[in-house]
Design a protein around this motif. Structure first.
Motif, PDB file in Angstrom:
ATOM      1  N   LEU A   1       0.879  -1.168  -0.218  1.00 20.29           N
ATOM      2  CA  LEU A   1       0.130  -0.177   0.451  1.00 20.29           C
ATOM      3  C   LEU A   1       1.136   1.703   0.460  1.00 20.29           C
ATOM      4  O   LEU A   1       1.822   1.121   0.589  1.00 20.29           O
ATOM      5  CB  LEU A   1      -1.007  -0.173   1.077  1.00 20.29           C
TER       6      LEU A   1
ATOM      7  N   ASN B   1       1.620   3.696   2.043  1.00 18.73           N
ATOM      8  CA  ASN B   1       1.941   3.786   3.680  1.00 18.73           C
ATOM      9  C   ASN B   1       2.994   2.563   4.112  1.00 18.73           C
ATOM     10  O   ASN B   1       4.090   2.148   4.796  1.00 18.73           O
ATOM     11  CB  ASN B   1       1.454   3.474   5.077  1.00 18.73           C
TER      12      ASN B   1
ATOM     13  N   SER C   1       2.757  -0.276   4.327  1.00 10.47           N
ATOM     14  CA  SER C   1       2.761  -1.554   4.212  1.00 10.47           C
ATOM     15  C   SER C   1       2.632  -2.913   3.494  1.00 10.47           C
ATOM     16  O   SER C   1       1.697  -2.666   2.435  1.00 10.47           O
ATOM     17  CB  SER C   1       1.686  -1.764   5.395  1.00 10.47           C
TER      18      SER C   1
ATOM     19  N   ASP D   1      -9.167   6.657   1.674  1.00  6.89           N
ATOM     20  CA  ASP D   1      -8.990   5.855   2.800  1.00  6.89           C
ATOM     21  C   ASP D   1      -7.879   5.491   2.860  1.00  6.89           C
ATOM     22  O   ASP D   1      -6.372   5.831   3.525  1.00  6.89           O
ATOM     23  CB  ASP D   1      -9.970   5.582   3.156  1.00  6.89           C
ATOM     24  N   ILE D   2      -7.073   5.045   2.134  1.00  5.37           N
ATOM     25  CA  ILE D   2      -5.578   4.039   1.372  1.00  5.37           C
ATOM     26  C   ILE D   2      -4.462   4.860   0.815  1.00  5.37           C
ATOM     27  O   ILE D   2      -3.164   4.500   1.142  1.00  5.37           O
ATOM     28  CB  ILE D   2      -5.800   2.743   1.258  1.00  5.37           C
TER      29      ILE D   2
HETATM   30  C1  NAG Z   1      -1.369   1.517   6.445  1.00  6.28           C
HETATM   31  O1  NAG Z   1      -2.384   1.527   4.992  1.00  6.28           O
HETATM   32  C2  NAG Z   1      -3.886   0.624   6.126  1.00  6.28           C
HETATM   33  C3  NAG Z   1      -5.074   0.652   4.564  1.00  6.28           C
HETATM   34  O2  NAG Z   1      -5.193   1.968   5.610  1.00  6.28           O
HETATM   35  C4  NAG Z   1      -3.783   0.248   7.116  1.00  6.28           C
HETATM   36  O3  NAG Z   1      -5.134  -0.627   7.621  1.00  6.28           O
HETATM   37  C5  NAG Z   1      -2.226   0.140   7.891  1.00  6.28           C
HETATM   38  O4  NAG Z   1      -2.474   0.505   9.319  1.00  6.28           O
HETATM   39  C6  NAG Z   1      -1.328   1.654   7.392  1.00  6.28           C
HETATM   40  N1  NAG Z   1      -0.417   0.903   8.547  1.00  6.28           N
HETATM   41  C7  NAG Z   1       0.281   1.162   9.535  1.00  6.28           C
HETATM   42  C8  NAG Z   1       1.944   1.389   9.598  1.00  6.28           C
HETATM   43  O5  NAG Z   1       0.013   3.067   9.027  1.00  6.28           O
END
Ligand code: NAG
Ligand code: FAD
Ligand code: NAG
Length: 534
Positions: A238, A240, A242, A516-517
């Motif tokens: 994703l 971010n 992850s 959102d993502i």
């Molecule tokens: C990264 O983004 C996802 C989707 O929004 C979220 O579920 C997850 O907690 C995030 N991870 C971090 C490490 O911020």
């Protein structure tokens, strides 16, 4: 920072160079030759001094101020332990890796990277996001508008060529496939792992990464669904950075988005797909009308449209009608025996055409046959200049007899700018239409016939006439209505409101998931969904 137009040092060197050139070109005819050659040496000495000074000043400036690009590059260099991990503009192999599939669309990425694991994909995404560079994955590199290179300049490309892992679970016949695997290799791996198969298109150089995430329509789709209907789980990186698993039971929104629109939502590193026993016997058929008047060609089309839209048409039949400059051809595959095929009485359906059929035994042979008979060698490995559009019909809005006539008259007399154009009408429906439109982000479940139109030049850019021809075909076949739909896998870079045409009623949900993502729009190309504003 100053560019070459406003840098005073460069301007001075440039002026001196002009003067030198002027003196050199005049000195032979000049009676003041000796005077000039004295001046010449002084000027050349001055120039050398100036260049040396400029070099020292530039080096000092670089050491203290670093641009976002340099910061990106140093971040990327920390991801890879060897030089082959990154190709940057100016380096020897950059041009090879940033090669465009469609020469008609110029794109220069900021960097091309070659991660060897999901962790490295994530690290590259982190560097790009931190320094505000857009990111696009590249799998087979067969997108129509070079979106895998970003679609516009300055993207970070994540080339997935090292992600080719494969395994088969012999209990549930689900296969795990690295997202850099090309369709030809997917076919072979599935075959070797127990005679299994899944739906996909017929060009074997296309990548699973772009194909399984946008649609993936092929000859078996009426029986098994689109490629993305086979996907039961995916590993996704994703924005971010992850690394997550997405399926119907985990990260459902991500799973929904990557089944039809992944390029704007993340990078799939690995797919888990359902497979089917491979079809073993098939009949490959062709009915051709060479030359003929436009009325005769229109008649063949009307017969074909009636044939493919007949309620209850067997799902074992795949069919494509192609209109070329001088002919119309109906080609396809029937997944069954010769006897079953004969019972369909195809020969009586298309009067005026010349038909033939052959039986092909074995799945690999059939797949190879499709690839060879694509008749589109231009599009396989060798980059060309091309433009393509798409359009679609549901069983409810098929072309009227008058519209078909108008179409065939038009393509006979209109200026086309090239003899290398063609219109491909593909039968869809079947399994792909069983799935509700809102079940995946791929939205066009009700489509019975897809049109792909192409215009191609081997050596020069596509002309205005060529583009207008395809535009006019598209307006004509919809009776001047807005085209109902565009297939997101046949990217049309000139399509206004492309996202609406590609994802239809599913676009608003896509944009909410995007907000959102990936609110910062890390994963983007010129037509990917933008984050919803609240
Ligand atoms: C990264 O983004 C996802 C989707 O929004 C979220 O579920 C997850 O907690 C995030 N991870 C971090 C490490 O911020
Ligand atoms: C000759 C030819 C024949 C074709 N035939 C068919 C056909 O029969 N049926 C059909 O449905 N389509 C067909 N297509 C269209 C094809 O499915 C799409 O162009 C597809 O997107 C190409 O995938 P790729 O991986 O090769 O392309 P790429 O150019 O590598 O990628 C295309 C897009 O997908 C994104 N992407 C790639 N990998 C990933 C990933 N792992 N995660 C997230 N995003 C990713 C890229 O960023 C880019 O935006 C054909 C195309 C060509 C050129
Ligand atoms: C293979 O599939 C079975 C049945 O769904 C499952 O129980 C098993 O864990 C799977 N094996 C692997 C290695 O994933």
């Amino acid at each position: 920072m100053c560019d070459k137009n406003c840098n005073p040092k460069k301007l001075l060197v440039y002026t001196l160079d002009c003067l030198l050139l002027h003196l050199r070109s005049n000195h032979r005819s000049s009676s003041l030759f000796t005077f000039y050659s004295g001046q010449l040496h002084t000027l050349m000495f001055l120039r050398t001094l100036l260049l040396a000074a400029a070099a020292v000043i530039t080096a000092a400036a670089l050491a203290t101020v670093s641009s976002p690009t340099e910061e990106l590059y140093s971040c990327l260099r920390n991801v890879f332990t060897h030089d082959e991990g990154i190709a940057l503009p100016g380096e020897p192999f950059y041009r090879t890796w940033a090669k465009r599939y469609n020469l008609n669309i110029p794109v220069t990425p900021a960097a091309v990277t070659f991660p060897e694991s999901s962790q490295q994909v994530a690290a590259v995404v982190k560097c790009a996001a931190e320094h505000k560079f857009p990111v696009q994955a590249k799998s087979g590199g067969h997108g129509y508008a070079n979106h895998c290179l970003g679609g516009t300049d300055g993207a970070v490309v994540v080339d997935l060529k090292h992600l080719q892992q494969f395994s088969m679970n012999h209990t549930n016949w689900q296969a795990t496939i690295g997202a850099g695997t090309l369709l030809g290799d997917v076919t072979k791996q599935l075959h070797n792992a127990g005679g299994r198969a899944m739906s996909h298109g017929t060009c074997l150089q296309v990548g699973s990464g772009g194909h399984f995430t946008i649609g993936g329509l092929g000859p078996t789709s009426r029986q098994f669904g689109a490629s993305l209907d086979h996907v039961v789980e995916a590993e996704v990186v994703l924005a971010n950075s992850s690394i997550i698993q997405a399926s119907d039971s985990e990260n459902q929104d991500v799973f929904w988005a990557i089944k039809g629109a992944a390029s704007g939502f993340g990078i799939v590193t690995e797919f888990k797909v359902r497979t089917e026993p491979e079809p073993t016997t098939a009949v490959q058929y062709t009915y051709t009308l060479k030359f003929g008047t436009w009325k005769e060609r229109a008649e063949v089309f009307k017969r074909w449209q009636a044939h493919v839209s007949a309620p209850g048409l067997t799902r074992k039949l795949a069919s494509t009608l192609t209109v070329f400059e001088y002919s119309v051809a109906i080609t396809g595959t029937f997944f069954g025996t010769q006897e079953e095929y004969d019972a369909l009485e195809m020969d009586s359906q298309f009067p005026g055409t010349i038909g033939n059929s052959i039986v092909i035994q074995g799945w690999l042979g059939l797949v190879a046959h499709w690839a060879e008979s694509l008749g589109m060698d231009w599009s396989d490995r060798i980059p060309t200049y091309f433009y393509a559009k798409s359009n679609a019909w549901t069983p409810e809005n098929l072309m009227s007899s008058e519209t078909v006539d108008k179409l065939f008259e038009f393509v006979t007399y209109a200026p086309k700018g090239t003899p290398t154009w063609f219109l491909l009408f593909d039968l869809q429906g079947g399994y792909t239409s069983d799935i509700p439109a809102e079940a995946t982000s791929y939205a066009h479940r009700d489509v019975l016939i897809w049109l792909q139109s192409y215009t191609v030049n081997p050596l020069r850019p596509i002309s205005r006439t060529q583009i207008e021809f395809l535009d006019q075909v598209n307006t004509l076949v919809t009776d001047n209505e807005r085209p109902y739909a565009a297939y997101p896998g046949y990217v049309d870079p000139f399509l206004e409101e492309g996202a609406e045409a590609y994802w239809g009623a599913n676009l608003p949900r896509l944009r909410r998931i995007k907000a959102d993502i990936d609110p910062g729009n890390v994963f983007q190309n010129p037509q990917s969904p933008t984050p919803a504003e609240d």
